[in-house]
Design a protein around this motif. Structure first.
Motif, PDB file in Angstrom:
ATOM      1  N   THR A 155      62.336  21.637  64.518  1.00  0.00           N
ATOM      2  CA  THR A 155      61.335  20.918  63.710  1.00  0.00           C
ATOM      3  C   THR A 155      61.215  19.435  64.042  1.00  0.00           C
ATOM      4  O   THR A 155      60.160  18.864  63.850  1.00  0.00           O
ATOM      5  N   GLY A 156      62.309  18.808  64.447  1.00  0.00           N
ATOM      6  CA  GLY A 156      62.267  17.352  64.619  1.00  0.00           C
ATOM      7  C   GLY A 156      62.227  16.630  63.283  1.00  0.00           C
ATOM      8  O   GLY A 156      62.028  15.414  63.230  1.00  0.00           O
ATOM      9  N   SER A 157      62.450  17.370  62.185  1.00  0.00           N
ATOM     10  CA  SER A 157      62.358  16.776  60.850  1.00  0.00           C
ATOM     11  C   SER A 157      63.307  15.589  60.679  1.00  0.00           C
ATOM     12  O   SER A 157      63.067  14.720  59.838  1.00  0.00           O
ATOM     13  N   GLU A 158      64.373  15.556  61.505  1.00  0.00           N
ATOM     14  CA  GLU A 158      65.300  14.420  61.406  1.00  0.00           C
ATOM     15  C   GLU A 158      64.625  13.096  61.766  1.00  0.00           C
ATOM     16  O   GLU A 158      65.104  12.036  61.400  1.00  0.00           O
ATOM     17  N   SER A 159      63.504  13.158  62.503  1.00  0.00           N
ATOM     18  CA  SER A 159      62.842  11.876  62.793  1.00  0.00           C
ATOM     19  C   SER A 159      61.458  11.756  62.166  1.00  0.00           C
ATOM     20  O   SER A 159      60.848  10.702  62.285  1.00  0.00           O
ATOM     21  N   THR A 160      60.963  12.791  61.493  1.00  0.00           N
ATOM     22  CA  THR A 160      59.598  12.689  60.975  1.00  0.00           C
ATOM     23  C   THR A 160      59.560  12.204  59.522  1.00  0.00           C
ATOM     24  O   THR A 160      60.566  12.210  58.816  1.00  0.00           O
ATOM     25  N   ALA A 161      58.337  11.844  59.122  1.00  0.00           N
ATOM     26  CA  ALA A 161      58.097  11.349  57.767  1.00  0.00           C
ATOM     27  C   ALA A 161      57.542  12.456  56.877  1.00  0.00           C
ATOM     28  O   ALA A 161      56.950  12.186  55.852  1.00  0.00           O
ATOM     29  N   MET A 162      57.726  13.719  57.313  1.00  0.00           N
ATOM     30  CA  MET A 162      57.116  14.846  56.605  1.00  0.00           C
ATOM     31  C   MET A 162      58.151  15.702  55.897  1.00  0.00           C
ATOM     32  O   MET A 162      59.280  15.835  56.352  1.00  0.00           O
ATOM     33  N   CYS A 163      57.687  16.326  54.818  1.00  0.00           N
ATOM     34  CA  CYS A 163      58.502  17.275  54.066  1.00  0.00           C
ATOM     35  C   CYS A 163      57.569  18.439  53.763  1.00  0.00           C
ATOM     36  O   CYS A 163      56.535  18.255  53.137  1.00  0.00           O
ATOM     37  N   VAL A 164      57.902  19.637  54.290  1.00  0.00           N
ATOM     38  CA  VAL A 164      56.974  20.771  54.209  1.00  0.00           C
ATOM     39  C   VAL A 164      57.482  21.792  53.192  1.00  0.00           C
ATOM     40  O   VAL A 164      58.676  22.091  53.166  1.00  0.00           O
ATOM     41  N   LEU A 165      56.585  22.312  52.373  1.00  0.00           N
ATOM     42  CA  LEU A 165      56.983  23.334  51.399  1.00  0.00           C
ATOM     43  C   LEU A 165      55.840  24.297  51.110  1.00  0.00           C
ATOM     44  O   LEU A 165      54.681  24.008  51.382  1.00  0.00           O
ATOM     45  N   ASP A 166      56.240  25.430  50.560  1.00  0.00           N
ATOM     46  CA  ASP A 166      55.320  26.505  50.209  1.00  0.00           C
ATOM     47  C   ASP A 166      54.975  26.356  48.731  1.00  0.00           C
ATOM     48  O   ASP A 166      55.890  26.260  47.918  1.00  0.00           O
ATOM     49  N   ILE A 167      53.691  26.325  48.388  1.00  0.00           N
ATOM     50  CA  ILE A 167      53.323  26.312  46.965  1.00  0.00           C
ATOM     51  C   ILE A 167      53.087  27.771  46.583  1.00  0.00           C
ATOM     52  O   ILE A 167      52.074  28.369  46.964  1.00  0.00           O
ATOM     53  N   LEU A 168      54.041  28.347  45.868  1.00  0.00           N
ATOM     54  CA  LEU A 168      54.029  29.794  45.655  1.00  0.00           C
ATOM     55  C   LEU A 168      52.771  30.267  44.932  1.00  0.00           C
ATOM     56  O   LEU A 168      52.149  31.245  45.334  1.00  0.00           O
ATOM     57  N   SER A 169      52.352  29.544  43.896  1.00  0.00           N
ATOM     58  CA  SER A 169      51.220  30.016  43.089  1.00  0.00           C
ATOM     59  C   SER A 169      49.924  30.020  43.899  1.00  0.00           C
ATOM     60  O   SER A 169      49.007  30.774  43.619  1.00  0.00           O
ATOM     61  N   MET A 170      49.829  29.158  44.916  1.00  0.00           N
ATOM     62  CA  MET A 170      48.588  29.068  45.703  1.00  0.00           C
ATOM     63  C   MET A 170      48.720  29.781  47.038  1.00  0.00           C
ATOM     64  O   MET A 170      47.758  29.800  47.819  1.00  0.00           O
ATOM     65  N   LYS A 171      49.912  30.321  47.327  1.00  0.00           N
ATOM     66  CA  LYS A 171      50.160  30.969  48.618  1.00  0.00           C
ATOM     67  C   LYS A 171      49.754  30.065  49.772  1.00  0.00           C
ATOM     68  O   LYS A 171      49.071  30.482  50.711  1.00  0.00           O
ATOM     69  N   VAL A 172      50.117  28.798  49.673  1.00  0.00           N
ATOM     70  CA  VAL A 172      49.755  27.878  50.748  1.00  0.00           C
ATOM     71  C   VAL A 172      50.925  26.941  51.022  1.00  0.00           C
ATOM     72  O   VAL A 172      51.704  26.628  50.113  1.00  0.00           O
ATOM     73  N   LYS A 173      51.062  26.573  52.291  1.00  0.00           N
ATOM     74  CA  LYS A 173      52.092  25.592  52.658  1.00  0.00           C
ATOM     75  C   LYS A 173      51.440  24.233  52.761  1.00  0.00           C
ATOM     76  O   LYS A 173      50.323  24.113  53.261  1.00  0.00           O
ATOM     77  N   THR A 174      52.121  23.218  52.299  1.00  0.00           N
ATOM     78  CA  THR A 174      51.605  21.862  52.443  1.00  0.00           C
ATOM     79  C   THR A 174      52.813  20.924  52.465  1.00  0.00           C
ATOM     80  O   THR A 174      53.908  21.388  52.772  1.00  0.00           O
ATOM     81  N   GLY A 175      52.627  19.665  52.139  1.00  0.00           N
ATOM     82  CA  GLY A 175      53.797  18.803  52.212  1.00  0.00           C
ATOM     83  C   GLY A 175      53.578  17.436  51.630  1.00  0.00           C
ATOM     84  O   GLY A 175      52.538  17.139  51.045  1.00  0.00           O
ATOM     85  N   ILE A 176      54.610  16.636  51.797  1.00  0.00           N
ATOM     86  CA  ILE A 176      54.535  15.228  51.436  1.00  0.00           C
ATOM     87  C   ILE A 176      54.648  14.490  52.764  1.00  0.00           C
ATOM     88  O   ILE A 176      55.440  14.876  53.616  1.00  0.00           O
ATOM     89  N   SER A 177      53.839  13.478  52.914  1.00  0.00           N
ATOM     90  CA  SER A 177      53.840  12.792  54.195  1.00  0.00           C
ATOM     91  C   SER A 177      53.732  11.285  53.947  1.00  0.00           C
ATOM     92  O   SER A 177      52.707  10.802  53.488  1.00  0.00           O
TER      93      SER A 177
END
Ligand SMILES: NC(=O)c1ccc[n+]([C@@H]2O[C@H](COP(=O)([O-])OP(=O)(O)OC[C@H]3O[C@@H](n4cnc5c(N)ncnc54)[C@H](O)[C@@H]3O)[C@@H](O)[C@H]2O)c1
Ligand SMILES: [Zn+2]
Length: 433
Positions: A155-177
């Motif tokens: 993922t490279g998440s150790e250097s990115t400004a992103m946090c990705v998660l699944d919104i269960l009720s909407m069946k969609v993945k999104t994040g905080i950036s």
């Protein structure tokens, strides 16, 4: 002319945390954390990684520097709003933390970013999640020190400004950036990845491939409208600095992804070298895409993962269906790069050349990159298209809206896709070979 009169963008931004890279770097975390003046830290990990022992070894090392460390091993593999809320509740209930160590793949590192944000400041996940799903609030100030220790090469998440998660009720993945989410220090130790199963090595390896190629083919930063300083986003389009990281990542993948999957276990000849290359590739691609951005394959990956029915991949926890992130983003990559080819043929050909310098030339240059990608995916056991993870052509109309919601990602595409374009890409990706 003054800069403020310019209508076109002339500025790009680039950021990454300090990096400590190499075999054995994990052993030095106590020293590094002590330098931040912390006394009580929470180690954030998932049950699978916890069972391998690295988090408790790190906790012991911290004690030697008089740092009290507790382990939270409740991270959900591919985190959800529900799992992140539970993790935040746990951390809030256990009192004041003055630092965090994330040990694991993107799932653990992203969960630690959310814990850091929501234990440093009040509020809920939805306050900070990207629009249109959340309110995209700006973190009010600096967060606590977070040391990120990846155990997957992906993922490279150790250097990115992103946090990705699944919104269960909407069946969609999104994040905080937001740049404030970026870890304070990335400690990248290839030895931690020796225990990765081949399936996780392959999927997270394809995540690196997609980060590098999507970022390399993303819209050039000057083609955007000029932004005000407060409007600058973490993804600013491809630019001379992120290009360098992505090119280098692709060259490392050419040499080491196949060996890491097929001969990456302890004792295999060349395994440590292949694992080291892959860890470096993940880090470099993270430093690239984390600033320039990714586009259609990642935007498609979100509904492909979010709407899974009963696919359970080998090598991953079997308690619930999932399409691992690295698989979900790679399945529509070959067709996407046929679609974007015209925007910049030279970059597509260069990416193909870097990923496989020995590949035969296809008669149609548009086919070069898709052909290199499908050959790689076949060799390392990635499912054959979205059909391989349980979707058929009949599902395409249901998947398209999930992709179209990822406007932040689609904005970085070198050719703006319509709903019909996305439907066409998904349909042609039911089988990739
Ligand atoms: N923040 C970002 O910039 C970013 C970028 C890309 C993806 N992501 C997110 O990251 C998540 C995926 O992360 P990932 O691909 O790193 O995998 P992961 O963290 O989901 O882990 C996958 C599996 O591998 C196991 N595992 C991890 N390290 C291991 C090791 N060393 N040995 C044996 N098993 C090990 C885990 O226990 C788990 O079962 C997704 O939620 C994705 O959306 C985030
Ligand atoms: Zn990714």
């Amino acid at each position: 002319m003054t800069a403020s009169q310019l209508r076109e963008e002339t500025i790009f931004t680039w950021g990454a945390p300090p990096l400590k890279f190499g075999a054995g770097s994990t052993d030095e975390i106590g020293f590094d954390l002590a330098g931040f003046g912390v006394h009580r830290v929470l180690i954030v990990t998932d049950p699978g990684v916890s069972a391998l022992g690295a988090p408790s070894r790190i906790a012991d090392a911290l004690k030697r520097y008089d740092i009290e460390a507790e382990i939270f091993d409740g991270v959900h593999v591919e985190p959800t709003d529900d799992s992140m809320n539970k993790a935040v509740e746990y951390a809030r209930a256990q009192g004041d933390w003055d630092g965090f160590v994330a040990v694991g793949g993107g799932s653990a590192i992203d969960t630690a970013k959310a814990i850091n944000l929501l234990t440093t400041y009040p509020g809920e996940l939805m306050d900070y999640i990207n629009k249109p799903i959340g309110n995209a609030k700006t973190p009010p100030g600096q967060l606590k020190p977070l040391v990120a220790v990846p155990t997957t090469a992906g993922t490279g998440s150790e250097s990115t400004a992103m946090c990705v998660l699944d919104i269960l009720s909407m069946k969609v993945k999104t994040g905080i950036s937001h740049w404030r989410l970026r870890p304070t220090l990335a400690v990248v130790d290839p030895l931690l990845t020796m225990s990765l199963p081949p399936e996780v090595t392959a999927a997270s390896g394809m995540d690196i491939v997609c980060h590098a190629v999507e970022s390399y083919t993303a819209r050039w930063y000057t083609s955007f409208d000029r932004k005000k300083p407060e409007e600058r986003v973490t993804y600013c389009g491809s630019n001379p600095v992120s290009d360098l990281w992505c090119e280098k990542a692709m060259a490392l993948i050419a040499r080491s992804l196949r060996p890491a999957v097929h001969r990456g276990a302890d004792g295999d000849d060349g395994a440590v070298d292949a694992r080291t290359d892959m860890m470096l590739a993940a880090t470099l691609a993270g430093m690239g895409f984390g600033n320039s951005g990714v586009h259609i394959p990642h935007a498609n990956g979100y509904p492909i993962a979010g709407m899974v029915r009963d696919y359970r991949p080998a090598g991953y926890p079997q308690d619930e269906p999932m399409v691992p992130h690295g698989q979900s983003v790679s399945l529509t990559a070959p067709e996407t790069f046929r679609f974007t080819f015209d925007a910049d043929p030279g970059r597509h050909l260069r990416a193909a050349e870097l990923l496989d310098p020995r590949a035969d030339r296809t008669d149609d240059p548009r086919e070069q990159l898709p052909s290199v990608l499908t050959a790689l995916m076949r060799d390392i056991g990635i499912p054959n298209g979205i059909g391989g993870v349980g979707y058929s052509e009949a599902d395409v109309p249901d998947l398209v809206p999930g992709t179209m919601k990822q406007q932040r990602l689609l904005a970085t595409c070198p050719k703006t896709p319509t709903e019909d374009d996305i439907a066409d890409i998904l349909t042609k990706s039911v089988e990739n070979w």
